[in-house]
Design a protein around this motif. Structure first.
Motif, PDB file in Angstrom:
ATOM      1  N   ARG B 361     144.129  74.243  28.886  1.00  0.00           N
ATOM      2  CA  ARG B 361     145.434  73.886  28.394  1.00  0.00           C
ATOM      3  C   ARG B 361     145.275  72.407  28.132  1.00  0.00           C
ATOM      4  O   ARG B 361     145.961  71.902  27.152  1.00  0.00           O
ATOM      5  N   THR B 362     144.520  71.680  28.790  1.00  0.00           N
ATOM      6  CA  THR B 362     144.357  70.238  28.710  1.00  0.00           C
ATOM      7  C   THR B 362     144.416  69.644  27.121  1.00  0.00           C
ATOM      8  O   THR B 362     145.069  68.759  26.645  1.00  0.00           O
ATOM      9  N   TYR B 363     143.456  70.453  26.639  1.00  0.00           N
ATOM     10  CA  TYR B 363     143.363  70.189  24.870  1.00  0.00           C
ATOM     11  C   TYR B 363     144.361  70.552  24.313  1.00  0.00           C
ATOM     12  O   TYR B 363     144.749  69.349  23.275  1.00  0.00           O
ATOM     13  N   ALA B 364     144.981  71.529  24.284  1.00  0.00           N
ATOM     14  CA  ALA B 364     146.301  71.775  23.631  1.00  0.00           C
ATOM     15  C   ALA B 364     147.409  70.886  24.011  1.00  0.00           C
ATOM     16  O   ALA B 364     148.362  70.569  23.068  1.00  0.00           O
ATOM     17  N   TYR B 435     145.362  74.733  14.413  1.00  0.00           N
ATOM     18  CA  TYR B 435     145.525  74.308  15.594  1.00  0.00           C
ATOM     19  C   TYR B 435     146.336  75.448  16.668  1.00  0.00           C
ATOM     20  O   TYR B 435     146.505  75.383  17.731  1.00  0.00           O
ATOM     21  N   ALA B 436     146.993  76.335  15.736  1.00  0.00           N
ATOM     22  CA  ALA B 436     147.664  77.074  16.438  1.00  0.00           C
ATOM     23  C   ALA B 436     147.188  78.323  17.230  1.00  0.00           C
ATOM     24  O   ALA B 436     147.651  78.345  18.707  1.00  0.00           O
ATOM     25  N   TYR B 437     146.066  78.624  16.847  1.00  0.00           N
ATOM     26  CA  TYR B 437     145.194  79.592  17.542  1.00  0.00           C
ATOM     27  C   TYR B 437     143.743  79.537  17.767  1.00  0.00           C
ATOM     28  O   TYR B 437     143.065  78.892  16.864  1.00  0.00           O
ATOM     29  N   THR B 438     143.267  79.899  18.910  1.00  0.00           N
ATOM     30  CA  THR B 438     141.505  80.168  18.670  1.00  0.00           C
ATOM     31  C   THR B 438     141.470  81.515  19.431  1.00  0.00           C
ATOM     32  O   THR B 438     142.149  82.266  19.744  1.00  0.00           O
ATOM     33  N   TYR B 445     144.058  83.092  21.571  1.00  0.00           N
ATOM     34  CA  TYR B 445     144.756  82.026  22.422  1.00  0.00           C
ATOM     35  C   TYR B 445     145.702  81.331  21.596  1.00  0.00           C
ATOM     36  O   TYR B 445     145.425  80.998  20.534  1.00  0.00           O
ATOM     37  N   SER B 446     147.079  81.298  22.340  1.00  0.00           N
ATOM     38  CA  SER B 446     148.078  80.784  21.430  1.00  0.00           C
ATOM     39  C   SER B 446     148.267  79.190  22.087  1.00  0.00           C
ATOM     40  O   SER B 446     148.636  79.155  23.307  1.00  0.00           O
ATOM     41  N   ALA B 492     146.462  85.306  25.023  1.00  0.00           N
ATOM     42  CA  ALA B 492     146.521  84.248  26.100  1.00  0.00           C
ATOM     43  C   ALA B 492     147.395  83.258  25.647  1.00  0.00           C
ATOM     44  O   ALA B 492     147.254  82.574  24.466  1.00  0.00           O
ATOM     45  N   ILE B 493     148.393  82.998  26.362  1.00  0.00           N
ATOM     46  CA  ILE B 493     149.650  82.072  26.055  1.00  0.00           C
ATOM     47  C   ILE B 493     149.448  80.622  26.870  1.00  0.00           C
ATOM     48  O   ILE B 493     149.547  80.735  28.229  1.00  0.00           O
ATOM     49  N   ARG B 494     149.360  79.599  26.174  1.00  0.00           N
ATOM     50  CA  ARG B 494     149.111  78.490  27.023  1.00  0.00           C
ATOM     51  C   ARG B 494     150.767  78.147  27.775  1.00  0.00           C
ATOM     52  O   ARG B 494     151.828  78.298  27.126  1.00  0.00           O
ATOM     53  N   ILE B 495     150.787  77.648  28.927  1.00  0.00           N
ATOM     54  CA  ILE B 495     151.891  77.297  29.688  1.00  0.00           C
ATOM     55  C   ILE B 495     151.687  75.709  29.645  1.00  0.00           C
ATOM     56  O   ILE B 495     150.815  75.345  30.544  1.00  0.00           O
ATOM     57  N   PRO B 496     152.276  75.070  29.072  1.00  0.00           N
ATOM     58  CA  PRO B 496     151.990  73.502  29.058  1.00  0.00           C
ATOM     59  C   PRO B 496     152.146  73.073  30.352  1.00  0.00           C
ATOM     60  O   PRO B 496     153.079  73.371  31.169  1.00  0.00           O
ATOM     61  N   SER B 497     151.518  71.954  30.490  1.00  0.00           N
ATOM     62  CA  SER B 497     151.678  71.511  31.985  1.00  0.00           C
ATOM     63  C   SER B 497     152.871  70.615  32.074  1.00  0.00           C
ATOM     64  O   SER B 497     153.141  70.441  33.169  1.00  0.00           O
ATOM     65  N   TRP B 498     153.652  70.627  31.018  1.00  0.00           N
ATOM     66  CA  TRP B 498     154.845  69.900  31.247  1.00  0.00           C
ATOM     67  C   TRP B 498     156.017  70.781  31.639  1.00  0.00           C
ATOM     68  O   TRP B 498     157.075  70.569  32.108  1.00  0.00           O
TER      69      TRP B 498
END
Lengths: 653, 653
Positions: B361-364, B435-438, B445-446, B492-498
Motif C-alpha cells: 500500500r505504500t505505493y498507492a 492507477y486504479a487497479y493492478t 488489486y484495488s 485485494a483492497i487497499r486499506i490506506p495507512s491513513w
C-alpha cells in the motif's frame, strides 16, 4: 560645522571591567592572530596571501596575485586596528610590524600615487576600468582610514604621505571636470575616508571629492557606460553579461550598489547592507560638516526605515544572503538571514555620524543594540573564531541540509575567503571611547555607559567626568563630574528606550528629571566643586514581541535585559528547542553565569512537548506537554560551548 | 516479466463525480488553453513559440529558435495529454489539431531521424555534443511518450513511425559499441519512453537501450569528457566554467543529474527532483520487466528514503529551489521549499512502477497523497492557472520581500517560461484509470478509489468490477464484482495507512477481514453470480505531527481527512494566520463547503493572539488571547478565491 562634535582620544579613556577584557583580547589575541593570517601562517584556514600580494606588487617577490580583488583591504583594516590599539597604549613590537607593513605598502604604491596590488600585478593597463566591481576605491578608502589611525596613534607621517599621494591620485581620476571619470565607487567607503582626511588636514579638496562621489551617485549612467566600454564582460566570471553587475536578487541590479536613485531621493535602505550603511555614514557626516539639511533629511528617512522596518532585535541588518542585502520592510527571517557582522558595525558608524547633527537616543540605542549583540557575537570569547553571518535561530542539521540555510555556519570560523568581518571587529572594539560622549558648547552628552575617565572640552572650559558602572549587567551608572574653567554646564544622559523606569540622584539626592523628547535627561548644574550624579536605569528582563507584520515571529517572544538580547542554547536546554514554549506569566530569574564571569543569565519557566522516539515521518499528535525550566544566555555569547541549536524568538505559551 | 501488471484502457473506465469534472476540465479547458499558448495566442503570458520552432526547423517559416532548449517538450506533452483524452473519447476537432502538429513535427524531423528544433535551427553541427545540459534525449523521450499515447488512442501510426525513426537514430548514437557515445541523458526521461516503446512493440532493442542508459549512468566520466570537448563552455551563460554543469547548491554537481554513483548504489534521493523520480520510474519499470532483484532493491531503498525522510505531507518533494532539488533527510521547510508539481507527478509514476514488482500500500498511499494534494493543487479550479512551486505556508508579503521565498508565487500563473508543469498535469489527470487497479493471475488489486467500470483480465477469465464511491469525501466504497470465465478469484483492497479503522461487508454481511502485511485485505470469493463488496474506511479528521527531526514543524500540527490535507486560508481566517493556535482538545466539525460543491471543509476551535495596531518594530508582549473558530479547506483548493496567506502546519495550543 557639525552641531555636535565627537570627542578626541585625549578626552576619554575607557576603564571598564567589561570592555577592558575585549580591548586586551583584540590587542593580545585578535591582532596577533590576524597578523599570522595575513602572513599565511595559520594552518587549516583560508589562505590570505595579502602581505605577499604587496611584496609582489612592489617587485620584491615574484608570483601571482591571489585572493579577492579587495584582498588589500584586509591589511589596511588590520593596520587601522593596530592604530586604534596603539592609540590606547603604544607598543614597540606592534609598531615594528606595522612599520614593516607600511614600508611594503609604500613600495607597492606606484609613482603616480596609484595603490592596488590586484591591478598593479594582474592588469596594470586596466586600472579604473571597472569601478563598479573591482573595489579600487574601496581599498583606497580603507588604506586612508588605516593610515589616519596609525598616524594619530604614533605621529609617524610616512603612512599619511602615502595616503595623500593616493587621495591626490584619485582626485586626478574622478571629478566633474572634463577628462575625468564622472563616477563613484562600486563599494562605498572612500567617501568616509576622504571626510576623515579632511578632518585631519582641513584640506577642503578632500571633502569636495567625497561630496562629488555622494552627489553624483545615481544621477548618471556611469556604470552602464563603463560596462559597455569593457565589452559587457563581468569581472567575476569573465563572461558577457546582460547587466553591468550580477543581479543578486529580485531587485534591480542598481539597488545592490545603491545607484538606483540619487542618494537624496533614496527613502528605503536597499541593496548590499555594508555598502548601504557605509554610504549613509558618509552622507550623515557630510550633512553635518556642510550643514546640509536636505541631505540630513534623506539620512533621517533612511534611518527611520531601517529602525522601524529592517532591523533585527540583535542590531543585525541584511535579511538575505543573496547580495548580502536589505530586502523590504518587515522581512526579518530568523534562520535564512544574513545580518553580516560588518553591516552592524557600519550601522554603528552611521548612527555615530547622525549624532553630529542631532542628539537623539535612537542613535545611541541602536549603537548599543548592534554592539552588545551582533558585533560582540561576531567573535568568540577567545578572539580567534568569527561569524560573518549572524542568524537568530540555528538548527545545525538544517544549515547542512537546506540550501537556503547553508550560508549560515553553526560554528564560528577561523577565517574567511572574504575576510572583512574579523578585522572590522578588531578595528571597532578598541575605538569605543569615541562613542561614549558627544559635546556642544555647553553640554556633554553621555551616550554609551562604560567605566571611563574623561575631560570633555566645551565652548569654554571643560567637564571632567569619571564614569563608573557595571553595565551592561547593571543599570547603575555613577558620574563624578567637575567643571574646569567654568562653573555651570549641562550633562545630558541618555535614558535608553529599553528602560521602563529610571531614577536620577544629584549629590545623593533623588531629583525629578524629565526625559526630554530626544530621550535624554538634561542636568544643568554648578559642577565647579564636583558633583556626583547617579542614574539607575531599571534593568529587568523584558518580554518582547515583534510587530505583527514580521510574520516570522508571530506567536513568538524574545527576552532582553538592558541592551542584551538573550537566547536559548542546546547546551542548556537540550535539542529541539522549538518544542519549548516560554511561559510569560511566570517570573524570570536572574542568575550569575557559571560559564562566564560577571555575566547575568536568565532562568524562566515554560512547557515542553514530549519528544518521543519515532521513525515515521508523520503520525498522530499526542500532545503531551510537561513543565520545564528555560535557561537563557546572552545572544552574543552563544556558540562558545558545545555547538548546537540556538533560538532567539521562542514560542510563547 | 512483471509480477503484477498494469491494466489496459479497455479494462477500466472511470465514471466518478469527483474525477469526471477534472477530465472534462482537461479536455475543455486545459488542452484548448495550452493549444492557444503553444500558438502564442494568449496575451500577457510568457510566450511559447514552440509550434513556430517546429515550422522554422521544417523550413516552412523563417526565423530564430525561441525559448528554452527543451521547448519542444511542451508540444510533446500536449500531444500526450491529447492522446490520453482521446483514449477516453475520440474528438474530431482535437484530432485535427493533433494531426496538424504531427505533420509539422514530421517535417521538422531530419532525414536520419534526428528531431530537435533547437539544434536543427541554431546549431546543426553541435548535435549530441552537450548531452548533459541540452535535453535532446529528454525531448525525444517526451515525443515518444506523446506518440505512443496518440497512437494508442487513434490507431494512427504516422506519429509512431516518427518515434521509431527517432529511437532508431538515438540507438545509432548511444550504446556500448565502439564509435558510439557511452553516455546517458542529462535529464532522464528517454528511459521511460524506450521502455514504453518496448511495451508497445515488443522490440527488445528499446529495452536494451533503456537498460544501457540506466546501467551506464555514474560509472564513467562521460559528462566530464564531453565538457572538456566543448572547451568547458557552459550552455546557459556561454562562459568557461570550472564544473561540467552549474553547481546549484551545496551538493556535488554530479548529484544534480544523479550521476554521482552507479544507480544501483544510490541510496538517498538527491539532486533535481524531477530528474530523480523519472530515473527511479525507469529503474523500477526495468527491474520489473527484467526481474532484476538488485535493481528493485535499489529502487526500494530510494523509495524508503523519500517516504520516510524527504516527503512533504502534501506529497510534494524537492526541498530547495536551488536545482529544484532534494536536499537531506528531514529538511522540509514550508515556505522556502520547491515541491514542483512535476516532481509529484513523477513520484506517482515511480510508485506505479513499483507496483509491478510488489503489491504494497505504500505505493498507492503515496500516489493518492501526491495526487489529491500537490498535483491537483498545481492547477486552479478553472484549469487555466498553475503552480510550479507548491509551498505549505505562504505569506504574500514575504514572497515578495524575501529572496529565499521569492520563487514562491502566492497566486497561480498563466504560464511559465519553463512550462513543464501545466502539460504534465494535463497528461496525468485523464490517465488515472491506469492507477486504479493492478492484477496478477488470480487477484485484482484495488489501489485508488474512484467510481469506475472495469473488466480486469486474470490468468484465466476476468473480473468485472463496478466501483461506486464518493471518495475522497467519503470512505465508503462499493464494489459489484462478477467473475467471467472462472468462479473464484481474489479482490485485494487497499486499506490506506491513513485509515484508523475499516469494515468490510460481503453481500451485505460484515466479515472479519484482516489487513495483510502489505496493507491489503484479500477477499477470495466465488464471484460467479456477482457479489457486492462494501468497504468503509473510517474517515475522520486526523491531527498529525511531524517527526521531531523536521524542526520546521515543531510545535505545529496539520489536519488531514482521508487522503486530503487541509489548510487555513486568509479568506476564511483573516490575515496573520500564525497568530492562531489550533486546539487539539476540541472536536473538528465537518461542514459542506459553500464554495465548492461536494467538498468537505473542516471547522475547528483555537485561540488567537490579539493583533493590535502597532508602529514599533519591537514592543512589550501583552499576550492577550481569545478563542477563535478555525476554518480549513482542502490544500488542493487553496488560492481559488481572494489571494492571501495560506498555512498547512498550524501552531498547536
Amino acid at each position: 560645522m557639525e552641531k555636535y562634535r565627537l570627542i578626541d582620544k585625549t578626552e576619554c579613556t575607557i576603564n571598564d571591567s567589561f570592555w577592558n577584557r575585549y580591548t586586551a583580547l583584540v590587542r593580545e589575541s585578535v591582532i596577533p592572530y590576524q597578523w599570522e593570517i595575513l602572513n599565511d601562517r595559520i594552518p587549516d584556514s583560508e589562505p590570505s596571501h595579502s602581505i605577499r600580494n604587496f611584496k609582489i606588487a612592489a617587485g620584491t617577490l615574484t608570483g601571482e596575485f591571489y585572493g579577492e580583488v579587495f584582498q588589500d583591504s584586509d591589511v589596511y583594516k588590520w593596520l587601522e586596528a593596530v592604530g586604534n590599539v596603539l592609540l590606547l597604549e603604544r607598543n614597540q613590537d606592534l609598531e615594528a610590524k606595522a612599520d614593516e607593513v607600511i614600508c611594503i605598502i609604500e613600495e607597492a604604491q606606484e609613482a603616480d600615487g596609484y595603490l592596488n596590488t590586484y591591478y598593479s600585478i594582474m592588469e596594470p593597463d586596466k586600472k579604473w576600468t571597472n569601478v563598479l566591481e573591482c573595489h579600487e576605491l574601496y581599498c583606497a578608502g580603507h588604506f586612508i582610514e588605516g593610515a589616519i589611525s596609525y598616524f594619530r596613534a604614533t605621529g609617524k607621517d610616512r603612512v599619511l604621505k602615502i595616503a595623500f599621494r593616493l587621495a591626490n591620485h584619485i582626485e586626478t581620476v574622478f571629478g566633474p571636470e572634463e577628462g575625468k571619470l564622472h563616477g563613484y565607487p562600486g563599494h562605498q567607503e572612500i567617501e568616509i575616508a576622504l571626510l576623515r582626511l579632511y578632518e585631519v588636514t582641513g584640506t577642503k579638496r578632500y571633502l569636495d571629492l567625497a561630496k562629488y562621489f555622494i552627489d553624483t551617485r545615481g544621477t548618471n549612467d556611469f556604470f552602464e557606460q563603463e560596462f559597455e566600454k569593457r565589452d559587457r564582460i563581468c569581472f567575476w566570471n569573465k563572461a558577457k553579461e546582460q547587466y553591468p553587475n550580477r543581479r543578486y536578487n529580485q531587485f534591480s541590479y542598481k539597488n545592490y550598489n545603491q545607484f538606483h536613485l540619487p542618494v537624496r531621493q533614496q527613502k528605503e535602505a536597499t541593496g548590499h547592507a555594508v555598502r548601504a550603511v557605509y554610504m549613509y555614514t558618509a552622507m550623515a557626516d557630510l550633512a553635518a560638516k556642510t550643514e546640509d539639511k536636505e541631505l540630513f533629511a534623506a539620512c533621517k528617512e533612511l534611518w527611520e526605515n531601517i529602525v522601524s522596518k529592517q532591523l533585527y532585535i540583535t542590531g543585525g541588518i541584511g535579511s538575505t544572503p543573496s547580495g548580502e542585502a536589505f530586502t523590504l520592510g518587515y522581512d526579518l527571517p530568523n534562520d535564512t538571514n544574513y545580518s553580516e557582522t560588518c553591516a552592524s558595525i557600519g550601522l554603528m558608524f552611521f548612527a555615530q555620524k547622525m549624532l553630529l547633527s542631532e542628539a537623539n537616543r535612537t542613535y545611541a540605542d541602536v549603537i548599543e543594540q548592534a554592539l552588545y549583540n551582533t558585533v560582540l557575537g561576531g567573535m568568540n570569547d577567545q578572539g580567534n573564531r568569527f561569524f560573518y553571518v549572524n542568524p537568530l535561530a540555528v538548527v545545525p542539521e538544517n544549515c547542512k541540509a537546506s540550501t537556503e540555510r547553508n550560508h549560515v555556519k553553526p560554528v564560528r570560523q577561523k577565517w574567511f575567503a572574504c575576510a572583512c568581518c574579523p578585522p572590522n571587529i578588531a578595528r571597532t572594539l578598541p575605538s569605543l571611547w569615541q562613542y561614549a560622549y558627544t559635546a556642544d558648547k555647553d553640554t556633554v552628552y553621555s551616550h554609551l555607559f562604560m567605566g571611563s575617565e574623561a575631560e570633555i572640552k566645551l565652548g569654554e572650559g571643560s567637564l571632567e567626568i569619571k564614569q563608573e558602572t557595571n553595565y551592561p549587567w547593571s543599570g547603575k551608572i555613577k558620574y563624578q563630574v567637575k567643571s574646569k574653567g567654568r562653573d555651570r554646564a549641562t550633562l545630558a544622559i541618555r535614558i535608553p528606550s529599553w528602560a521602563p523606569a529610571y531614577t536620577v540622584k544629584v549629590a545623593g539626592q533623588e531629583v525629578s528629571a524629565e526625559v526630554a523628547d530626544n530621550g535624554y535627561v538634561y542636568l544643568s548644574e554648578d559642577f565647579a566643586n564636583g558633583l556626583e550624579i547617579e542614574v539607575e536605569l531599571k534593568m529587568t528582563a523584558r518580554i518582547l514581541k515583534s510587530n505583527k507584520n514580521v510574520h516570522y515571529n508571530l506567536g513568538r517572544v524574545a527576552v532582553t535585559r538592558g541592551p542584551i538580547v538573550y537566547c536559548l542554547e542546546e547546551a542548556d536546554n537540550g535539542k529541539y528547542l522549538d518544542l519549548i514554549e516560554f511561559d510569560p506569566s511566570e517570573p524570570i530569574e536572574e542568575v550569575p553565569s557559571k560559564h562566564w564571569s560577571g555575566v547575568t543569565e536568565l532562568k524562566a519557566a515554560g512547557v515542553r512537548e514530549a519528544a518521543a522516539e519515532e521513525s515515521e515521518l508523520y503520525q498522530d499528535y499526542q500532545g503531551q506537554k510537561e513543565t520545564t525550566e528555560i535557561q537563557m544566555v546572552p545572544y552574543f555569547l552563544w556558540n562558545n560551548r558545545t555547538p548546537g541549536e540556538m533560538l532567539t524568538w521562542m514560542r510563547v505559551k
